[in-house]
Design a protein around this motif. Structure first.
Motif, PDB file in Angstrom:
ATOM      1  N   HIS A 125       8.211   5.847  -7.233  1.00 42.74           N
ATOM      2  CA  HIS A 125       9.637   6.064  -7.018  1.00 42.74           C
ATOM      3  C   HIS A 125      10.144   5.354  -5.766  1.00 42.74           C
ATOM      4  O   HIS A 125      11.354   5.146  -5.609  1.00 42.74           O
ATOM      5  CB  HIS A 125       9.952   7.561  -6.950  1.00 42.74           C
ATOM      6  CG  HIS A 125       9.353   8.275  -5.776  1.00 42.74           C
ATOM      7  ND1 HIS A 125       8.001   8.494  -5.655  1.00 42.74           N
ATOM      8  CD2 HIS A 125       9.924   8.808  -4.663  1.00 42.74           C
ATOM      9  CE1 HIS A 125       7.766   9.146  -4.524  1.00 42.74           C
ATOM     10  NE2 HIS A 125       8.916   9.340  -3.900  1.00 42.74           N
ATOM     11  N   VAL A 126       9.230   4.943  -4.866  1.00 46.09           N
ATOM     12  CA  VAL A 126       9.634   4.192  -3.678  1.00 46.09           C
ATOM     13  C   VAL A 126      10.230   2.846  -4.072  1.00 46.09           C
ATOM     14  O   VAL A 126      11.039   2.268  -3.336  1.00 46.09           O
ATOM     15  CB  VAL A 126       8.428   3.992  -2.729  1.00 46.09           C
ATOM     16  CG1 VAL A 126       8.835   3.237  -1.476  1.00 46.09           C
ATOM     17  CG2 VAL A 126       7.819   5.327  -2.357  1.00 46.09           C
ATOM     18  N   PRO A 132       1.424  10.610   3.670  1.00 43.93           N
ATOM     19  CA  PRO A 132       2.422   9.735   3.051  1.00 43.93           C
ATOM     20  C   PRO A 132       3.201  10.453   1.958  1.00 43.93           C
ATOM     21  O   PRO A 132       2.612  10.947   0.992  1.00 43.93           O
ATOM     22  CB  PRO A 132       1.578   8.587   2.470  1.00 43.93           C
ATOM     23  CG  PRO A 132       0.209   9.160   2.313  1.00 43.93           C
ATOM     24  CD  PRO A 132       0.038  10.148   3.422  1.00 43.93           C
ATOM     25  N   GLU A 133       4.494  10.526   2.123  1.00 46.10           N
ATOM     26  CA  GLU A 133       5.338  11.151   1.114  1.00 46.10           C
ATOM     27  C   GLU A 133       6.790  10.722   1.328  1.00 46.10           C
ATOM     28  O   GLU A 133       7.194  10.355   2.426  1.00 46.10           O
ATOM     29  CB  GLU A 133       5.243  12.669   1.158  1.00 46.10           C
ATOM     30  CG  GLU A 133       5.745  13.288   2.461  1.00 46.10           C
ATOM     31  CD  GLU A 133       5.711  14.808   2.423  1.00 46.10           C
ATOM     32  OE1 GLU A 133       5.444  15.369   1.345  1.00 46.10           O
ATOM     33  OE2 GLU A 133       5.958  15.426   3.466  1.00 46.10           O
ATOM     34  N   PRO A 151       0.804  -1.231   0.000  1.00 43.60           N
ATOM     35  CA  PRO A 151       0.000   0.000   0.000  1.00 43.60           C
ATOM     36  C   PRO A 151       0.832   1.274   0.000  1.00 43.60           C
ATOM     37  O   PRO A 151       0.367   2.314  -0.474  1.00 43.60           O
ATOM     38  CB  PRO A 151      -0.838  -0.124   1.278  1.00 43.60           C
ATOM     39  CG  PRO A 151      -0.140  -1.141   2.119  1.00 43.60           C
ATOM     40  CD  PRO A 151       0.506  -2.082   1.169  1.00 43.60           C
ATOM     41  N   GLU A 152       2.066   1.225   0.535  1.00 39.12           N
ATOM     42  CA  GLU A 152       2.881   2.438   0.551  1.00 39.12           C
ATOM     43  C   GLU A 152       3.299   2.873  -0.847  1.00 39.12           C
ATOM     44  O   GLU A 152       3.577   4.057  -1.071  1.00 39.12           O
ATOM     45  CB  GLU A 152       4.120   2.270   1.444  1.00 39.12           C
ATOM     46  CG  GLU A 152       4.924   1.038   1.162  1.00 39.12           C
ATOM     47  CD  GLU A 152       4.595  -0.086   2.114  1.00 39.12           C
ATOM     48  OE1 GLU A 152       5.515  -0.866   2.442  1.00 39.12           O
ATOM     49  OE2 GLU A 152       3.428  -0.218   2.514  1.00 39.12           O
ATOM     50  N   ILE A 153       3.346   1.939  -1.791  1.00 39.82           N
ATOM     51  CA  ILE A 153       3.669   2.301  -3.172  1.00 39.82           C
ATOM     52  C   ILE A 153       2.555   3.173  -3.739  1.00 39.82           C
ATOM     53  O   ILE A 153       2.806   4.214  -4.362  1.00 39.82           O
ATOM     54  CB  ILE A 153       3.866   1.049  -4.045  1.00 39.82           C
ATOM     55  CG1 ILE A 153       4.968   0.159  -3.470  1.00 39.82           C
ATOM     56  CG2 ILE A 153       4.172   1.455  -5.476  1.00 39.82           C
ATOM     57  CD1 ILE A 153       6.316   0.794  -3.437  1.00 39.82           C
ATOM     58  N   GLU A 154       1.329   2.747  -3.523  1.00 40.55           N
ATOM     59  CA  GLU A 154       0.185   3.526  -3.999  1.00 40.55           C
ATOM     60  C   GLU A 154       0.085   4.853  -3.273  1.00 40.55           C
ATOM     61  O   GLU A 154      -0.264   5.882  -3.858  1.00 40.55           O
ATOM     62  CB  GLU A 154      -1.098   2.723  -3.818  1.00 40.55           C
ATOM     63  CG  GLU A 154      -2.353   3.443  -4.302  1.00 40.55           C
ATOM     64  CD  GLU A 154      -3.610   2.613  -4.111  1.00 40.55           C
ATOM     65  OE1 GLU A 154      -4.704   3.148  -4.396  1.00 40.55           O
ATOM     66  OE2 GLU A 154      -3.508   1.450  -3.694  1.00 40.55           O
ATOM     67  N   ALA A 155       0.401   4.841  -1.962  1.00 40.03           N
ATOM     68  CA  ALA A 155       0.255   6.055  -1.156  1.00 40.03           C
ATOM     69  C   ALA A 155       1.327   7.092  -1.485  1.00 40.03           C
ATOM     70  O   ALA A 155       1.043   8.298  -1.531  1.00 40.03           O
ATOM     71  CB  ALA A 155       0.304   5.703   0.331  1.00 40.03           C
ATOM     72  N   ILE A 156       2.550   6.659  -1.721  1.00 40.85           N
ATOM     73  CA  ILE A 156       3.665   7.594  -1.896  1.00 40.85           C
ATOM     74  C   ILE A 156       4.019   7.803  -3.362  1.00 40.85           C
ATOM     75  O   ILE A 156       4.258   8.916  -3.809  1.00 40.85           O
ATOM     76  CB  ILE A 156       4.905   7.096  -1.120  1.00 40.85           C
ATOM     77  CG1 ILE A 156       4.594   6.992   0.369  1.00 40.85           C
ATOM     78  CG2 ILE A 156       6.090   8.022  -1.344  1.00 40.85           C
ATOM     79  CD1 ILE A 156       5.723   6.432   1.199  1.00 40.85           C
ATOM     80  N   GLY A 157       4.053   6.717  -4.113  1.00 41.31           N
ATOM     81  CA  GLY A 157       4.429   6.828  -5.520  1.00 41.31           C
ATOM     82  C   GLY A 157       5.388   5.724  -5.936  1.00 41.31           C
ATOM     83  O   GLY A 157       6.053   5.098  -5.100  1.00 41.31           O
TER      84      GLY A 157
END
Length: 299
Positions: A205-206, A264-265, A197-203
């Motif tokens: 580039h993670v 989230p960023e 989920p952090e990929i969707e939340a941040i982008g």
């Protein structure tokens, strides 16, 4: 002495052995993952539908969901080691290290070094930020500690075994190149996190961070002739983040000591800073363990 990355050559796996091993791993992981869904359906009577981790945690609680998320890794750990022993018919130790004995001291050295580094970085961030909320609850924290100490290291260890052991050795056997094996294993490691989920939340580039992490851990396995250092690093990173800081958008949402309410960023500056830590850590480990010239391994 044969290097760790070359140990698959002593017991080369056939296509059928690899296929059967990976099939068992995926099957057991899928079966283990059903536990969370069944628990949620039973607890709610099937009346509510969940599509995100926060949907599960709002009903079952963070610790219960964390347990169910980690259980499949425990099952995979058992099945994978059994597959190495009875399907591949090779010593289980050969998937852990190139040494005659597994070096626990290396694991704990790496673990506590990363804990200290993360404590400094996170403590500085908390001190200069107003987005962190103190979240101490002794009842929930005690359960979290048990899960974090006993289950998270199994989750991180099986990932190391699969990507820095099984896959890395297999790629080296096929490609004949250390550097290509490390880079490709790192890319595969990054790609399996694409659904987080952090990929969707941040982008997207993670993903660079996950790929770089995979390459860094592969370098540790290559240069140090085993998984001990990468196991310590990976366990420290996941245990620390589970216990100390959590938020409402990452894959493991826990009853940590602090809740970060920041949106989230991950800026490119912050990403580059994190990536710069990997060469620093390689330098520190090289000094501690007196590795020879790294160029002779990077072929």
């Amino acid at each position: 002495m044969m290097r760790f990355i070359d140990l698959a050559r002593k017991n080369p796996g056939t296509l059928s052995q690899v296929f059967l091993t990976i099939s068992l791993v995926l099957f057991v992981y899928f079966i283990g993952g059903m536990g969370l869904l069944l628990d949620y359906k039973f607890f709610t009577g099937g009346d509510l539908q969940a599509s995100e981790i926060s949907d599960f945690t709002s009903i079952l609680g963070n610790n219960r969901v964390l347990f169910w998320l980690l259980l499949p890794f425990t099952l995979v750990f058992i099945v994978f080691l059994a597959s190495i022993k009875w399907i591949h018919r090779r010593p289980v130790l050969s998937i852990f290290t190139g040494r005659e004995l597994f070096d626990w001291k290396r694991v704990f050295t790496s673990f506590f070094l990363i804990i200290i580094l993360l404590s400094i970085l996170t403590g500085t961030q908390i001190f200069f930020s107003s987005t962190f909320e103190w979240n101490l609850n002794w009842g929930k924290l005690s359960v979290l500690l048990l899960i974090a100490i006993f289950m998270i290291p199994i989750q991180t260890t099986i990932e190391e075994l699969l990507f820095r052991g099984y896959l890395l050795q297999g790629l080296k056997a096929k490609l004949g190149s250390n550097k290509h094996a490390v880079i490709l294993a790192g890319i595969f490691f990054g790609l399996i996190h694409y659904g987080n989920p952090e990929i969707e939340a941040i982008g997207n580039h993670v993903l660079l961070y996950y790929v770089a992490s995979g390459i860094f851990l592969g370098c540790l396995a290559l240069f140090d002739n085993g998984l001990e250092l990468s196991m310590g690093y990976h366990a420290a990173n996941n245990v620390f983040t589970a216990i100390v800081v959590s938020n409402n958008w990452q894959v493991f949402q826990t009853d940590a000591l602090y809740i970060d309410h920041a949106p989230p960023e991950l800026s490119w500056f912050a990403l580059l800073f994190l990536l710069s830590l990997f060469p620093l850590l390689l330098y520190i480990f090289r000094r501690i363990y007196k590795w020879k010239s790294l160029k002779e391994y990077w072929t």
